[in-house]
Design a protein around this motif. Sequence first.
Motif, PDB file in Angstrom:
ATOM      1  N   THR A   1      57.175  -6.379 -36.615  1.00 62.95           N
ATOM      2  CA  THR A   1      57.585  -7.517 -37.155  1.00 62.95           C
ATOM      3  C   THR A   1      57.342  -8.676 -36.344  1.00 62.95           C
ATOM      4  N   ASN A   2      56.976  -8.764 -34.906  1.00 58.95           N
ATOM      5  CA  ASN A   2      56.907  -9.730 -34.107  1.00 58.95           C
ATOM      6  C   ASN A   2      55.302 -10.230 -34.327  1.00 58.95           C
ATOM      7  N   VAL A   3      54.461  -9.099 -34.573  1.00 59.12           N
ATOM      8  CA  VAL A   3      53.066  -9.246 -34.826  1.00 59.12           C
ATOM      9  C   VAL A   3      52.722  -9.959 -36.275  1.00 59.12           C
ATOM     10  N   LEU A   4      53.791  -9.512 -37.274  1.00 60.36           N
ATOM     11  CA  LEU A   4      53.338 -10.190 -38.603  1.00 60.36           C
ATOM     12  C   LEU A   4      53.781 -11.612 -38.588  1.00 60.36           C
ATOM     13  N   ARG A   5      54.943 -11.940 -37.775  1.00 63.34           N
ATOM     14  CA  ARG A   5      55.458 -13.466 -37.494  1.00 63.34           C
ATOM     15  C   ARG A   5      54.526 -14.253 -36.876  1.00 63.34           C
ATOM     16  N   HIS A   6      54.470 -13.851 -35.970  1.00 59.79           N
ATOM     17  CA  HIS A   6      53.833 -14.849 -34.823  1.00 59.79           C
ATOM     18  C   HIS A   6      52.217 -14.635 -34.573  1.00 59.79           C
ATOM     19  N   ALA A   7      51.555 -13.569 -34.834  1.00 64.53           N
ATOM     20  CA  ALA A   7      50.229 -13.316 -34.287  1.00 64.53           C
ATOM     21  C   ALA A   7      49.210 -13.912 -35.106  1.00 64.53           C
ATOM     22  N   GLY A   8      49.451 -14.332 -36.270  1.00 61.11           N
ATOM     23  CA  GLY A   8      48.576 -14.970 -37.151  1.00 61.11           C
ATOM     24  C   GLY A   8      47.744 -13.723 -37.677  1.00 61.11           C
ATOM     25  N   PRO A   9      46.431 -14.187 -38.234  1.00 58.14           N
ATOM     26  CA  PRO A   9      45.534 -12.916 -38.908  1.00 58.14           C
ATOM     27  C   PRO A   9      45.318 -11.995 -37.596  1.00 58.14           C
ATOM     28  N   ALA A  10      45.888 -10.812 -37.577  1.00 57.52           N
ATOM     29  CA  ALA A  10      45.503  -9.809 -36.576  1.00 57.52           C
ATOM     30  C   ALA A  10      45.561  -8.394 -37.270  1.00 57.52           C
ATOM     31  N   THR A  11      45.266  -7.363 -36.454  1.00 60.64           N
ATOM     32  CA  THR A  11      45.314  -6.090 -36.522  1.00 60.64           C
ATOM     33  C   THR A  11      46.315  -5.408 -35.601  1.00 60.64           C
ATOM     34  N   ALA A  12      47.313  -4.359 -35.897  1.00 59.24           N
ATOM     35  CA  ALA A  12      48.402  -3.821 -34.966  1.00 59.24           C
ATOM     36  C   ALA A  12      47.793  -2.548 -34.904  1.00 59.24           C
ATOM     37  N   ARG A  13      48.012  -1.982 -33.363  1.00 60.69           N
ATOM     38  CA  ARG A  13      47.915  -0.531 -33.337  1.00 60.69           C
ATOM     39  C   ARG A  13      48.992   0.025 -32.715  1.00 60.69           C
ATOM     40  N   VAL A  14      49.416   1.024 -33.207  1.00 58.19           N
ATOM     41  CA  VAL A  14      50.481   1.821 -32.692  1.00 58.19           C
ATOM     42  C   VAL A  14      50.005   3.101 -32.017  1.00 58.19           C
ATOM     43  N   HIS A  15      50.338   3.318 -30.829  1.00 59.04           N
ATOM     44  CA  HIS A  15      50.053   4.879 -30.199  1.00 59.04           C
ATOM     45  C   HIS A  15      51.343   5.303 -29.714  1.00 59.04           C
ATOM     46  N   LEU A  16      51.099   6.603 -30.056  1.00 57.29           N
ATOM     47  CA  LEU A  16      52.462   7.472 -29.366  1.00 57.29           C
ATOM     48  C   LEU A  16      51.688   8.477 -28.809  1.00 57.29           C
ATOM     49  N   ARG A  17      52.503   8.604 -27.307  1.00 53.23           N
ATOM     50  CA  ARG A  17      51.902   9.801 -26.345  1.00 53.23           C
ATOM     51  C   ARG A  17      53.103  10.569 -26.191  1.00 53.23           C
ATOM     52  N   TYR A  18      53.063  11.973 -26.636  1.00 53.68           N
ATOM     53  CA  TYR A  18      54.172  12.831 -26.229  1.00 53.68           C
ATOM     54  C   TYR A  18      54.016  13.430 -24.903  1.00 53.68           C
ATOM     55  N   GLY A  19      54.633  13.819 -24.210  1.00 52.52           N
ATOM     56  CA  GLY A  19      54.663  14.512 -22.906  1.00 52.52           C
ATOM     57  C   GLY A  19      55.838  14.594 -22.207  1.00 52.52           C
TER      58      GLY A  19
ATOM     59  N   ARG B   1      52.888   2.413 -27.314  1.00 58.70           N
ATOM     60  CA  ARG B   1      51.987   1.322 -26.900  1.00 58.70           C
ATOM     61  C   ARG B   1      51.815   0.544 -28.154  1.00 58.70           C
ATOM     62  N   VAL B   2      52.119  -0.689 -28.687  1.00 61.16           N
ATOM     63  CA  VAL B   2      51.915  -1.500 -29.539  1.00 61.16           C
ATOM     64  C   VAL B   2      51.153  -2.579 -29.190  1.00 61.16           C
ATOM     65  N   THR B   3      49.891  -2.942 -29.780  1.00 65.59           N
ATOM     66  CA  THR B   3      48.929  -4.064 -29.335  1.00 65.59           C
ATOM     67  C   THR B   3      48.460  -4.783 -30.591  1.00 65.59           C
ATOM     68  N   ASP B   4      47.915  -5.780 -30.446  1.00 69.62           N
ATOM     69  CA  ASP B   4      47.488  -6.658 -31.553  1.00 69.62           C
ATOM     70  C   ASP B   4      46.318  -7.555 -31.019  1.00 69.62           C
ATOM     71  N   ASP B   5      45.430  -8.040 -31.793  1.00 63.66           N
ATOM     72  CA  ASP B   5      44.489  -8.699 -31.420  1.00 63.66           C
ATOM     73  C   ASP B   5      44.559 -10.344 -31.832  1.00 63.66           C
ATOM     74  N   GLY B   6      45.634 -10.817 -32.132  1.00 63.95           N
ATOM     75  CA  GLY B   6      46.241 -12.063 -32.453  1.00 63.95           C
ATOM     76  C   GLY B   6      45.857 -13.188 -31.697  1.00 63.95           C
ATOM     77  N   ARG B   7      46.362 -14.225 -32.104  1.00 62.00           N
ATOM     78  CA  ARG B   7      45.957 -15.471 -31.466  1.00 62.00           C
ATOM     79  C   ARG B   7      47.128 -15.426 -30.051  1.00 62.00           C
ATOM     80  N   GLY B   8      46.437 -15.721 -28.861  1.00 60.66           N
ATOM     81  CA  GLY B   8      47.137 -15.636 -27.667  1.00 60.66           C
ATOM     82  C   GLY B   8      47.911 -16.957 -27.553  1.00 60.66           C
ATOM     83  N   ALA B   9      48.077 -18.109 -28.330  1.00 60.10           N
ATOM     84  CA  ALA B   9      48.954 -19.042 -28.285  1.00 60.10           C
ATOM     85  C   ALA B   9      50.383 -18.395 -28.700  1.00 60.10           C
ATOM     86  N   ALA B  10      50.512 -17.443 -29.489  1.00 54.59           N
ATOM     87  CA  ALA B  10      51.908 -17.023 -29.991  1.00 54.59           C
ATOM     88  C   ALA B  10      52.267 -16.155 -28.837  1.00 54.59           C
ATOM     89  N   ALA B  11      51.549 -15.596 -27.772  1.00 53.76           N
ATOM     90  CA  ALA B  11      52.063 -14.704 -26.838  1.00 53.76           C
ATOM     91  C   ALA B  11      53.426 -15.203 -26.080  1.00 53.76           C
TER      92      ALA B  11
END
Length: 407
Positions: free
Chosen positions: A317-335, A341-351
């Motif tokens: 939701t934060n990526v959708l609201r603040h990052a602008g045009p971006a792609t989000a990546r969700v990675h789950l690691r079981y152990g 780990r949720v990352t995006d490549d959106g604009r840094g100004a919204a960080a």
Amino acid sequence: MRAKVLSSVGRLAVTNPFLTDLLFGLVVAGVTLVFARVLGDGPAEAGYALRPLDPAGVALTLVANLALAWRRRVPVTVLMISSAASVVFHAAGHDARLNGVAPLLALYTVASLRAPAVSVPCALPPALSLWHAAFLAPAPFVWPNVAQTSIMTAVAWTFGNSTRMLTERNERLARLTERLRQEQEDKARRAVTEERMRIARELHDVVAHHMSVIVIQAGLARYVLGSDPATARGALATIAGTGSEALGEMRRLLSILRIDTEDEGYDPAPGLERLDQLVERMRSAGLPVEVSVTGPVRPLPPGIDLCAYRVVQECLTNVLRHAGPATARVHLRYGGELELRVTDDGRGAAAAVREEGHGLIVMRERVKLYKGTVTAGPKPSGGFEVVVTLPLSPVSPTPPTDGEPES
């Protein structure tokens, strides 16, 4: 040694305004006396009174200038004393070019500490003392001196009034900043409280589910205890595992402020099994989302499952609201622990906006209940990254069925 003494005096002057003003008055008085000595030793100038600077003149000089030590405490009184001492000094026949600075400094102080309704009338005494000195000058210099001293008086008042206005504006800004800070803290506290209320309701549902399972399995075990020991043993194993999870959820529930509110529905609490639905909703809203999983997928305790789902939901939701045009990546690691780990490549100004938002505040509250950690911040390559780790208990072995040897 001298440097230490000067340093100590400097620190004391900064912390003690009276001492600062006293030193300032001593400097002005000293400069005036030195200047009077220079004028007295130099060649006589036609038209200027050259009465020697006797003890009375020194006393009047000290009164006019050392009164500045009290300029912040009683500024109007100091202005009157400096102006009167200056007039008496000049009327006694001493050089009219001396003791004109102290009344102007006193006027500046009055204008910087008092409203114009007070400071404007207070400009008259120093102006009169300077005009009196101007008329004691040689005839060709009288009116130029009057004009010059009038300008100096206006400048002193203007600078003082500007200082007062700037100080008042800074004080208003400081009060406004403090009020905004308090409001932000109040909002953050309300957000945490509301989130804890919601978590409490959700955990209540989880514990209620566990207790329902325990009651049903206990009834089943009692019913088949004599006729089907294997089924009874399996029911008791289910009761033990479910009871352990229920106790863990209940311990967390006791750490939360529980406030009863209206029932918001009977839908089951979401978990990672509904992650695909969440991702599809985000994609339909215009946010490209990529999901990857490493490690053997395993069932999660309901509370941790709900926490993980809410974390991913908040991040997307934060990526959708603040990052602008971006792609989000969700990675789950079981152990031994679950890493999200949720990352995006959106604009840094919204960080910075996302880093200070209430979303991360309530996210940390959720994760803290399960002794997890949250790391969030901008990536060096751009975009934003949130990493959440949730410790998992070891996988319990499956209880053996009837006829299988126990290890």
